[in-house]
Scaffold this motif. Sequence first.
Motif, mmCIF file in Angstrom:
data_model
loop_
_atom_site.group_PDB
_atom_site.id
_atom_site.type_symbol
_atom_site.label_atom_id
_atom_site.label_comp_id
_atom_site.label_asym_id
_atom_site.label_seq_id
_atom_site.Cartn_x
_atom_site.Cartn_y
_atom_site.Cartn_z
ATOM 1 N N HIS A 14 0.890 -1.292 0.276
ATOM 2 C CA HIS A 14 -0.024 -0.120 0.315
ATOM 3 C C HIS A 14 0.893 1.617 0.089
ATOM 4 O O HIS A 14 2.103 1.439 0.611
ATOM 5 C CB HIS A 14 -1.236 -0.358 1.295
ATOM 6 C CG HIS A 14 -1.877 1.343 1.454
ATOM 7 N ND1 HIS A 14 -1.404 2.558 2.167
ATOM 8 C CD2 HIS A 14 -2.856 1.283 0.383
ATOM 9 C CE1 HIS A 14 -2.447 3.096 2.014
ATOM 10 N NE2 HIS A 14 -3.286 2.480 0.662
ATOM 11 N N ALA A 70 1.061 5.799 -0.051
ATOM 12 C CA ALA A 70 0.535 6.372 0.275
ATOM 13 C C ALA A 70 1.052 7.946 0.383
ATOM 14 O O ALA A 70 2.372 7.925 1.024
ATOM 15 C CB ALA A 70 -0.528 6.484 1.702
ATOM 16 N N GLN A 121 -3.521 7.825 -3.062
ATOM 17 C CA GLN A 121 -2.969 6.418 -2.066
ATOM 18 C C GLN A 121 -3.488 5.569 -3.732
ATOM 19 O O GLN A 121 -4.332 5.144 -4.193
ATOM 20 C CB GLN A 121 -3.388 5.925 -0.879
ATOM 21 C CG GLN A 121 -5.205 5.981 -0.689
ATOM 22 C CD GLN A 121 -5.719 5.683 0.014
ATOM 23 O OE1 GLN A 121 -5.446 4.932 0.914
ATOM 24 N NE2 GLN A 121 -7.320 5.804 0.619
#
Length: 246
Positions: A203, A205, A210
């Motif tokens: 992930h 961001a 994001q």
Amino acid sequence: MSNPDKPFVVQHSVPSGVVATRWWWVRHAPVREDNGCIYGQKDIGCDTSDRVVFEAVGKILPRDAVWCASNLQRTHQTADAIWSAGFPKPAKLQHEAAFAEQHLGEWQGLNRAAFFASRPIGVGSYWFAPIDDPAPGGESFMDLYNRVRGAIERINAEHAGKDVIAVGHGGTIKAAIGLALGNQPEKGLAFTIDNCSVTRLDHLASDGHQGWRIPMVNQQPWIADASHNAMHQPAGPEIATASKLA
């Protein structure tokens, strides 16, 4: 030549100003005591006897990670097997009920082969039913997806920038892949997730943005040795060449 005594080194560059939270999903070890039946959220154990598999998995997992697992014992047994094979045991294993397998309601306990013979699933589903169809007395895949997504988003906020090792289930990991593919749960169902395999989802961001990166899916590090009779699906008494789901 690689050094098996050295821990895996995280690769893939992260641009300046971007926070990367790396998810390392491990599917639980094979279930042998299901008697050929659908088990879903039934809390049954798994076979962790093949130390070679868990040594290999441990070699590609990061140290100093946050560890979590579902509330079902087969994920805890799998984590214990990785630690027993030489991986440093973390101080804490966080239990996440949201990462449990799909609750398959009245289908749990039915003979798996007979179920699929009586209820053929259309190509493109790759699961027990279309994603919006709940099992009688249980969940749909979308129900599973939504709870998994909520837990991932919470953990991303709590442990931003860290490695997260999550021991889960086939459906859980497919849901996580669907999220990483841009909130497309049905696309996650197209992926095969074998027992003990490792799936890495990052992930990323930054201010105002994001998204996800997918470095690997269904990695099986133990199969590098062709002489090793590894822990593959299917498990249990059904025909050895048949596909097996939860």
